[in-house]
Design a protein around this motif. Sequence first.
Motif, PDB file in Angstrom:
ATOM      1  N   VAL A   1       0.842  -1.188   0.000  1.00  0.00           N
ATOM      2  CA  VAL A   1       0.000   0.000   0.000  1.00  0.00           C
ATOM      3  C   VAL A   1       0.886   1.249   0.000  1.00  0.00           C
ATOM      4  N   LYS A   2       0.414   2.271  -0.688  1.00  0.00           N
ATOM      5  CA  LYS A   2       1.101   3.565  -0.701  1.00  0.00           C
ATOM      6  C   LYS A   2       0.370   4.447   0.301  1.00  0.00           C
ATOM      7  N   ILE A   3       1.060   4.892   1.346  1.00  0.00           N
ATOM      8  CA  ILE A   3       0.466   5.766   2.358  1.00  0.00           C
ATOM      9  C   ILE A   3       0.905   7.198   2.082  1.00  0.00           C
ATOM     10  N   TRP A   4      -0.091   8.073   1.950  1.00  0.00           N
ATOM     11  CA  TRP A   4       0.145   9.497   1.742  1.00  0.00           C
ATOM     12  C   TRP A   4      -0.069  10.213   3.064  1.00  0.00           C
ATOM     13  N   LYS A   5       0.842  11.081   3.429  1.00  0.00           N
ATOM     14  CA  LYS A   5       0.675  11.946   4.599  1.00  0.00           C
ATOM     15  C   LYS A   5       0.659  13.384   4.099  1.00  0.00           C
ATOM     16  N   VAL A   6      -0.374  14.117   4.513  1.00  0.00           N
ATOM     17  CA  VAL A   6      -0.470  15.525   4.113  1.00  0.00           C
ATOM     18  C   VAL A   6      -0.614  16.367   5.376  1.00  0.00           C
ATOM     19  N   GLU A   7       0.439  17.080   5.724  1.00  0.00           N
ATOM     20  CA  GLU A   7       0.335  18.038   6.823  1.00  0.00           C
ATOM     21  C   GLU A   7      -0.428  19.248   6.306  1.00  0.00           C
ATOM     22  N   MET A   8      -1.445  19.644   7.059  1.00  0.00           N
ATOM     23  CA  MET A   8      -2.297  20.751   6.639  1.00  0.00           C
ATOM     24  C   MET A   8      -1.542  22.065   6.868  1.00  0.00           C
ATOM     25  N   ASP A   9      -0.962  22.615   5.785  1.00  0.00           N
ATOM     26  CA  ASP A   9      -0.202  23.864   5.869  1.00  0.00           C
ATOM     27  C   ASP A   9      -1.126  25.078   5.979  1.00  0.00           C
ATOM     28  N   GLU A  10      -2.256  25.007   5.315  1.00  0.00           N
ATOM     29  CA  GLU A  10      -3.243  26.095   5.315  1.00  0.00           C
ATOM     30  C   GLU A  10      -4.629  25.466   5.365  1.00  0.00           C
TER      31      GLU A  10
END
Length: 157
Positions: A136-145
């Motif tokens: 599985v490809k895990i994406w992490k997105v830190e909410m910058d805005e």
Amino acid sequence: MKTLVHTEKEQIEFIISKCDVCYVGLADTDGTPYVLPMNFGYRDGVVYLHSAQEGRSISILERNPKVCITFSTDHALVFQHPEVACSYRMRSKSVICWGKVAYEENFDRKVEALDIIMKQYSDKTFKYSDPAVVNVKIWKVEMDEVTCKEFGAPHKK
């Protein structure tokens, strides 16, 4: 009816928690937009997503890791006057955030991310096979805005 802007972390997280899907917008380097409905998990200002190891979205993200994620809930058609078309609108609450995708490669942190994703949909505890985690490809997105709005809110009397 009016639009309210919310800045409280609790309100933002409450709206996200009520959603069962988010829409992830990507832009290729030639400007071509690509939007995907995705399952997600959220914790501490980070959105977790998962996908296959390859595909159109992964190819785009290799060239441009910036994303825009939209959450929307509590949809209801409302109007001020039933005979005036321009008075109709969709009541809803939404959160829109921007950030960059980083991939999680560590096995244990991938399992943790999968647990965060599954917690959005179930209170069960899950076990994952080693091949499932590896593939599985895990994406992490830190909410910058982040923006948060409530549309079609009634005027106070």
